[in-house]
Scaffold this motif. Structure first.
Motif, short mmCIF file in Angstrom:
data_model
loop_
_atom_site.label_atom_id
_atom_site.label_comp_id
_atom_site.label_asym_id
_atom_site.label_seq_id
_atom_site.Cartn_x
_atom_site.Cartn_y
_atom_site.Cartn_z
N GLY A 46 2.56 14.31 4.56
CA GLY A 46 1.25 14.01 4.85
C GLY A 46 0.92 12.68 4.46
O GLY A 46 -0.09 12.04 5.22
N LEU A 47 1.56 12.13 3.35
CA LEU A 47 1.03 10.77 3.07
C LEU A 47 1.28 9.59 4.13
O LEU A 47 0.89 8.67 4.21
N LEU A 48 2.31 10.06 4.59
CA LEU A 48 3.14 9.22 5.76
C LEU A 48 2.07 9.00 6.55
O LEU A 48 1.71 7.91 6.89
N GLY A 49 1.47 10.03 7.10
CA GLY A 49 0.30 10.04 8.15
C GLY A 49 -1.08 9.31 7.50
O GLY A 49 -1.33 8.67 8.13
N VAL A 50 -1.40 9.61 6.45
CA VAL A 50 -2.61 8.97 5.68
C VAL A 50 -2.44 7.46 5.64
O VAL A 50 -3.29 6.66 5.96
N GLY A 70 10.09 9.13 17.52
CA GLY A 70 9.31 9.00 18.86
C GLY A 70 7.69 9.50 18.82
O GLY A 70 6.75 8.89 18.88
N VAL A 71 7.66 10.58 17.58
CA VAL A 71 6.45 11.07 17.39
C VAL A 71 5.58 10.00 16.54
O VAL A 71 4.31 9.73 16.76
N LEU A 72 6.14 9.38 15.58
CA LEU A 72 5.68 8.17 14.94
C LEU A 72 5.03 7.07 15.62
O LEU A 72 4.10 6.86 15.70
N GLN A 111 6.66 0.55 7.37
CA GLN A 111 5.96 1.33 6.28
C GLN A 111 6.52 2.95 6.39
O GLN A 111 6.72 3.20 5.00
N VAL A 112 6.97 3.11 7.47
CA VAL A 112 7.45 4.61 7.57
C VAL A 112 8.74 4.61 6.82
O VAL A 112 9.22 5.32 6.06
N MET A 113 9.63 3.61 7.04
CA MET A 113 10.98 3.54 6.32
C MET A 113 10.93 3.40 4.88
O MET A 113 11.56 4.30 4.15
N VAL A 114 9.99 2.64 4.53
CA VAL A 114 9.54 2.51 2.94
C VAL A 114 9.42 3.93 2.51
O VAL A 114 9.91 4.41 1.40
N ILE A 130 0.75 -1.11 -0.05
CA ILE A 130 -0.18 -0.18 -0.04
C ILE A 130 0.75 1.17 0.06
O ILE A 130 0.42 2.23 -0.81
N PRO A 131 1.93 1.37 0.83
CA PRO A 131 2.60 2.51 0.78
C PRO A 131 3.20 2.72 -0.51
O PRO A 131 3.42 3.94 -1.03
N ILE A 132 3.70 1.71 -0.77
CA ILE A 132 4.67 1.90 -2.23
C ILE A 132 3.74 2.25 -3.29
O ILE A 132 3.89 3.22 -4.06
N VAL A 133 2.54 1.56 -3.39
CA VAL A 133 1.57 1.95 -4.45
C VAL A 133 0.98 3.53 -4.38
O VAL A 133 1.02 4.13 -5.21
#
Ligand SMILES: Nc1ncnc2c1ncn2[C@@H]1O[C@H](COP(=O)(O)OP(=O)(O)OP(=O)(O)O)[C@@H](O)[C@H]1O
Ligand SMILES: [Mg+2]
Lengths: 307, 375
Positions: free
Chosen positions: B185-189, B265-267, B240-243, B32-35
């Motif tokens: 933003g996409l990171l959060g979404v 930390g926030v993540l 996912q975050v790393m990707v 999902i993150p990649i796509v």
């Protein structure tokens, strides 16, 4: 400590308008094996769930292993082994992983050793890495039993543990139950099989949420007040429809290659069968009713009451 | 205490194994993150060419023809419609049939010959701002020499600076969103969507498959189940975050000014909030389908009202209030602050405590709602 493993009174549970269990009392001494019988939907599963704290009764009180069923369900869960009617272990875990999960969940020491032993007893050593979902129905039942005795419970609540299990496995299973019971375990087991009921110290028969018979097999049969005649002979099955529904005859059943004709009123029964006894080719013998006759009778009477 | 941990550990290991076996879900979690990133990323970075355009020429001349071919030569415009009224052009634009309407006004030739830079009107569909902006920029860069040949043939002198004075009307989204805003933003979404969904499903699956009865019959408490189910997915969240971050850095060249330690930390906090929300959903839903629907019910306002889609300050006040109650809103501010502006612990604090508060409240709700019995 009381000598009763289960001591409950007035257990009642409704699901919306349906009253699944009403005013059930069970006083079961430790170390015994009791059978819990009753037609489908009579409230066996519901009662067992209330005993181990999975359902909260609407009314009623009592103790399980000396712990209050309403307040102490956490402790009850630690000392009771409950085997669900439907297989409820994780099908995407292997046999070994399931057992390991149980061992950790009960914080058992010597985990590997215990799991090894359980797998050994099951005779599943070579398949321990196989996913539980890939097991056949009978093997799932065996795994479930192994898992629910892993933590050495004091009381076993088994909900139809042998449904769909072959006769040999059923026999092995009951040998194991008796073995465990000899070690002091108390077992309450629900079943639909008469031969299993006869292996129990006592039986409790529940119909539509009410306990309608209880005691040893002998007591249940005697207290039913039922008379049974056995009819043997070539083509005896043809008599079934003719006999059914005659006044005085409560039910007719064909099993074991003979016809069982039963009625509660001995005199009326004899009157009803008199003409049939004159027919050639059949032998009529008056016998003690079997447990099955009694249960069919109980079921019919309760059914009639409800309708 | 040791027993408590042991039981949590039991659930945790079980979840890890199940997650590993469920290849499809696991692949989706990484896929999902990649796509999404590629899709959104390309929307940001691509330089869409040959956008359909309508042309409204009020006074035909050789100059207007030259102008059109110059525009076509930028590669951004493909004139697909010729319109004769303003209304016709507006309709095409609204329908989305064309992305631009280019109007060459009366007197275009006359002004050019006089040596002035005549006006042309470009109406752009800016609802997709990244699509329109490059094309508009290209107009501003039209070389001064576009009309040189035409002019000398007509015996006039070339214009000095700009050939035309393009009046640009952006319709539908005058603000426009910066590309850098989108990837963080996409990171959060992505985290919101996958983390909430995955926990919501993890518990309802137990109910649907009947294994809940077994779990409840064991001496495992709701807190242990919750911890055991949440922790494995925090790991997934980090993967996912790393990707996303690697892609953001090397594919889209998003600047990362702030501290990555602070960010992680926030993540962790943000992921935990989302997992707790998912767990709460799972205590409300009766089956996986309901869990899925509830997740989307939570996901939609998160996307729309958090400031991801629309500028937060541009929203009506009531929507801003709802937005403040969503974890994504605070996370977006945090992640943009840290990555793009280099915010430190002090600047992040005002958005960290709302997340902490949410985590506490949602966890309490989840533990309260978790059914200890089968009723
Ligand atoms: N969770 C539930 N919600 C609503 N009704 C229920 C629920 N569980 C049981 N019932 C109802 O309660 C009654 C008793 O069900 P129960 O499962 O206890 O019967 P049982 O004796 O175990 O039957 P069986 O032999 O088929 O397993 C049935 O009428 C059933 O429909
Ligand atoms: Mg049942």
């Amino acid at each position: 400590m009381t000598a009763l493993a289960i001591d409950v009174r007035g257990l009642t549970k409704s699901f919306g308008p349906t009253r699944a269990v009403s005013d059930v009392a069970i006083a079961m001494p430790k170390g015994q094996v009791w059978g819990f019988l009753g037609p489908n939907g009579s409230g066996k599963t519901t009662t067992l769930r209330m005993l181990c704290g999975l359902l909260k009764p609407d009314a009623g009180e009592g103790t399980c292993l000396g712990y209050d069923i309403l307040a102490d369900s956490a402790r009850i869960k630690r000392e009771v082994g409950y085997m669900t009617q439907k297989f409820s272990f994780w099908e995407d875990l292997s046999i070994r992983e399931n057992l390991e999960f149980v061992a950790r969940a009960y914080s058992l020491g010597r985990m590997n050793q215990r799991v090894d032993e359980a797998i050994e007893r099951l005779g599943l050593g070579h398949r321990q890495r196989q996913l539980a979902g890939a097991l056949s129905g009978g093997w799932k039942q065996r795994l479930a039993l192994a898992a629910c005795i892993l933590h050495e419970p004091k009381l076993l609540l088994l909900d139809e543990p042998t449904a769909g299990v072959d006769p040999q496995a059923r026999r092995d299973f009951w040998d194991q139950i008796h073995h465990l019971s000899a070690e002091g375990l108390t077992v309450l087991v629900s079943t639909h099989y008469m031969d299993e009921a006869e292996r129990c110290d006592r039986i409790v028969y529940i119909a539509y949420g009410n306990v309608v018979a209880r005691g040893t097999v002998q007591e249940v049969i005697t207290s039913s007040g039922l008379e049974t005649w056995i009819v043997e002979g070539e083509g005896v099955r043809q008599l079934l429809t003719e006999l059914s529904g005659k006044p005085g005859i409560d039910h007719v059943a064909y099993f074991g290659a003979v016809l069982h004709v039963s009625g509660r009123d001995a005199a009326a029964l004899e009157r009803a069968i008199a003409t049939f006894r004159a027919l050639p080719g059949f032998t009529w013998t008056k016998t003690r009713p079997s447990l099955e006759d009694v249960f069919i009778d109980l079921m019919q009477r309760q059914g009639a009451d409800k309708r | 205490m040791i027993r408590w941990l042991q039981r949590t550990w039991a659930v945790l290991i079980k979840e890890f194994i199940q997650m590993r076996r469920d290849r499809l879900t696991f692949a989706m979690l990484i896929g999902i993150p990649i796509v999404q990133l590629t899709l959104f990323g390309y929307a940001i970075n691509t330089d869409p060419k040959n956008l359909p355009a309508a042309v409204h020429i009020i006074e035909e001349s050789r100059f207007s023809r030259t102008l059109l071919s110059a525009l076509r030569n930028t590669g951004y415009f493909e004139f697909t419609h010729i319109v004769t009224t303003e209304a016709e052009g507006a309709k095409l634009l609204k329908e989305g049939t064309v992305a631009f309407v280019v109007t060459v006004p009366a007197g275009f030739e006359r002004r050019l010959l006089r040596g002035e830079a005549p006006q042309i009107l470009i109406e752009a569909d800016a609802s997709d701002p990244s699509a329109a902006s490059n094309a508009l920029a290209a107009i501003a860069q039209l070389p001064a020499t576009v009309f040189a040949r035409d002019l000398s043939e007509a015996g006039a002198s070339p214009v000095a600076t700009v050939p035309v004075d393009a009046v640009i009307h952006r319709s539908f989204n005058p603000e426009g969103i910066s590309a850098y805003n989108i990837v963080p933003g996409l990171l959060g979404v992505i985290l919101t969507m996958t983390m909430v969904l995955i926990t919501a499903l993890a518990v309802t699956r137990e109910i649907e498959r009947g294994t809940m009865e077994n779990l409840l019959a064991m001496p495992i408490t709701p807190g242990q189940v919750m911890m055991g189910k949440i922790i494995p997915y925090i790991f997934v969240g980090y993967i996912q975050v790393m990707v996303i971050l690697i892609a953001a850095r090397f594919l889209f060249h998003v600047p990362m000014i702030g501290s990555l330690t602070l960010l992680s930390g926030v993540l962790a906090l943000f992921i935990a909030v989302n997992l707790a929300v998912g767990f709460t959903i799972s205590t409300l839903a009766r089956n996986q389908l309901q869990a899925m629907q509830m997740t989307f019910f939570f996901f939609l306002p998160s996307i729309l009202l958090s400031g991801f889609m629309f500028p937060f300050r541009g929203m009506p006040v009531w929507a801003q209030y709802i937005g403040e109650a969503l974890p994504l809103t605070h996370f977006l501010r945090l992640v943009r602050g840290i990555l793009l502006k280099g915010a430190g612990p002090l600047e992040t604090a005002p958005h960290v405590w709302p997340l902490l508060l949410m985590l506490t409240l949602v966890t309490l709700l989840a533990m309260n709602r978790y059914r200890r019995t089968l009723d």
